[in-house]
Scaffold this active site. Structure first.
Site, short mmCIF file in Angstrom:
data_model
loop_
_atom_site.label_atom_id
_atom_site.label_comp_id
_atom_site.label_asym_id
_atom_site.label_seq_id
_atom_site.Cartn_x
_atom_site.Cartn_y
_atom_site.Cartn_z
CB SER A 195 -0.95 0.02 1.21
OG SER A 195 -2.03 -0.86 0.99
CE LYS A 218 -4.48 2.03 -0.91
NZ LYS A 218 -3.82 0.75 -0.64
CB SER A 231 -4.59 1.77 3.51
OG SER A 231 -3.68 1.39 2.49
CE LYS A 239 -1.36 4.30 2.69
NZ LYS A 239 -1.40 3.11 3.56
#
Length: 566
Positions: free
Chosen positions: A98, A101, A158, A260
């Site tokens: 993730s 992203k 997320s 993140k």
């Protein structure tokens, strides 16, 4: 003697008790490890690590973790000087999960910066986006979410469905958006990065390195300081539910401002962070952690050990895009598009030539006159095969007629085969018009006439609002006036001599393509080619990259398409 020797080999009662206790402890440890394994990976031995690649190849058909890259790697970069303070396997390929992203939001921030989107702009949720695997926000197809809430959902929850929706609303489809992500990564210097989707869900070809992610972490806050603040959002409330940020170090480590986390089975536990403290600024990456706890503990340790080792004065140049890399990527995309267009035009020319040859043959057959044979002289067998057939001898349902609508190709316009129903709707075929007065023509009401029926066709307004069903303009409005005056890029998906068909083609293209660009304005353009009047079906008001992405998506959906400047 034998019994005595066997009894000597049996363990003593005290040894049996020790063995029983040992077995009990091992079973208990095994059960605990199995329970922990529901959430975290099992610890692998050194021999397992050495043979993991061999097992992956041997079990490629049965192992769900294909192409796994979850070995540990890390890097700490002094953002002030650009110097690496710590690194380990920083150039080895890993799956970003993730953390992907971050690049998804990078491209979204570009749209905000250029004014193509606003924070209150709605993003449409498609069926493809709604079907993404968790973690997700859970919106249904047809619903919308504002750009502001979409950013918060991606940063905290997320949300994979929202990341996919961002991709579709920006580029038309997720695949085209992933190509944009890869081009952007290479332009930023992320040479070992490749994207296949916008969320980070498992894909064996979606890879990056700790070095590349550190570069992205520096670039996004230098390029978009106004929007980078979203990465420090601690929680996000939406539809009555509270979603907390997955970055557990926010608020725990002094000076951390983002950014993140990421996790898949193939990647392990990843984390990209940024910390500012007493004039120092570091960007750190940890990939392939065994558990979220150990990943966070390693990251906190790396921060504390290196935060004071960097410079307190900014000397490094800002991370910028390499114009040569960006130009090379764009040139490659243009060459591929040109090759596709060239192949398409060759196919169209061949089809038109074959169609024209069939039309000529059909006309000769339809207008042929009966031939009288000399008396008493039999016709050779071969000649009978080649003799033209009288028009009267051809059954009505088998008579060869010119198609009612000749598919038109204008600068890449889409061909559409004509059928008998179109000819019937117009009242008569062209060949019947040519023979007007010779043979009665059957009308729809069963009556006959010696000439072709005149069909009154109501012109359809070609403005984008009329195509979307928002209203009908005056019948006298001209198609040329529908061309948007705003400069930019256009895409053409076909050309036909029927204005209504051109409008229907635009509506079908917008309805069938998921995430069609919201900025696309549909219109038809009237052109005159000799004695023919054609209507081009076009979408305008697009940027060059968006037009190319939408055109590729339309081609995959079965449409013909090419781009051009307005």
């Amino acid at each position: 003697m034998l019994r005595s020797s066997m009894s000597d080999r049996l363990p003593r009662p005290r040894s049996l008790a020790v063995s029983f206790a040992t077995i009990t402890i091992l079973v208990t440890m095994s059960v605990c490890a199995e329970a922990r394994g529901r959430h975290y990976f099992h610890h692998r031995s050194a021999s397992d690590d050495r043979n993991s690649a061999v097992r992956a190849r041997a079990n490629a058909n049965s192992d769900p973790v294909i192409g796994e890259h979850r070995g540990f790697s890390a890097i700490v970069v002094d953002a002030n000087s650009g110097r690496a303070l710590y690194s380990r396997s920083e150039h080895e390929l890993r799956h970003p999960a993730s953390v992907t992203k971050v690049m998804t939001l990078f491209l979204l921030f570009e749209q905000l910066e250029k004014g193509r989107l606003r924070l209150d702009s709605p993003l449409m949720i498609s069926q493809h986006a709604a079907a993404q695997a968790p973690s997700k926000l859970g919106l249904r197809p047809g619903q919308t979410i504002s750009v502001d809430n979409a950013i918060k959902a991606v940063v905290t929850k997320s949300a994979n469905d929202i990341a996919c929706a961002i991709a579709e609303n920006v580029a038309g489809d997720e695949h085209s958006f992933a190509q944009m992500m890869t081009r952007k990564a290479h332009a930023l210097g992320m040479r070992n990065t490749n994207y296949e989707n916008a969320s980070g869900l498992p894909d064996p070809n979606q890879v990056t390195t700790a070095y590349d992610l550190a570069l992205l972490g520096r670039a996004i806050q230098e390029r978009f300081p106004r929007y980078y603040r979203y990465f420090s959002t601690p929680s996000f409330a939406y539809n009555g539910a509270l979603h907390r940020n997955h970055n557990h170090l926010l608020g725990q480590v002094e000076g951390m401002d983002g950014i993140k986390t990421g996790y898949t089975r193939a990647s392990g536990f990843n984390l990209l962070t940024s910390v500012r403290r007493r004039g120092h600024h570091i960007v750190a990456v940890v990939m392939g952690g065994k558990t979220a706890y150990t990943r966070d503990r390693i990251m906190a340790g790396l921060i504390e050990e290196n935060i004071d080792g960097g410079s307190s004065v900014r000397t490094a140049a800002a991370v910028s895009e390499d114009p040569h890399a960006a130009k090379a990527q764009e040139q490659l995309a243009q060459e591929q598009l040109a090759q596709e267009q060239l192949a398409y035009e060759r196919t169209q020319r061949a089809e038109r030539a074959a169609e024209r040859a069939q039309q000529i043959a059909a006309e000769r057959l339809a207008y042929a006159e009966p031939q009288e044979e000399p008396a008493g002289q039999p016709e050779p067998f071969g000649r009978r095969l080649n003799a033209p057939v009288p028009a009267a001898a051809i059954p009505p349902q088998e008579s060869a007629e010119r198609p009612a609508v000749r598919p038109a190709f204008v600068s890449g316009g889409q061909k559409r085969p004509a059928d008998d129903r179109d000819a019937e709707r117009r009242g008569a075929s062209p060949s019947a018009k040519a023979r007007a007065g010779a043979t009665p023509v059957a009308a729809r009401d069963g009556s006959t006439t010696n000439g072709p029926r005149k069909i009154d066709v109501t012109p359809v307004s070609t403005t984008p609002s009329a195509i979307r069903g928002n209203g009908v303009k005056s019948q006298a409005a001209k198609a040329d006036a529908a061309r948007p005056g705003r400069p930019g890029w256009m895409i053409q998906i076909g050309a036909t001599d029927d204005q209504e068909k051109a409008n229907q083609l635009l509506v079908r293209a917008r309805s069938q393509l998921q995430g069609f660009p919201a900025t696309a304005k549909a219109f038809t353009e009237k052109v005159q080619r000799g004695t023919e009047t054609l209507y081009r079906a076009r979408f305008a008001g697009l940027e060059e990259d968006t037009a190319q992405s939408a055109c590729k998506a339309l081609k995959r959906s079965g449409f013909s398409c090419f781009t051009t400047k307005n």
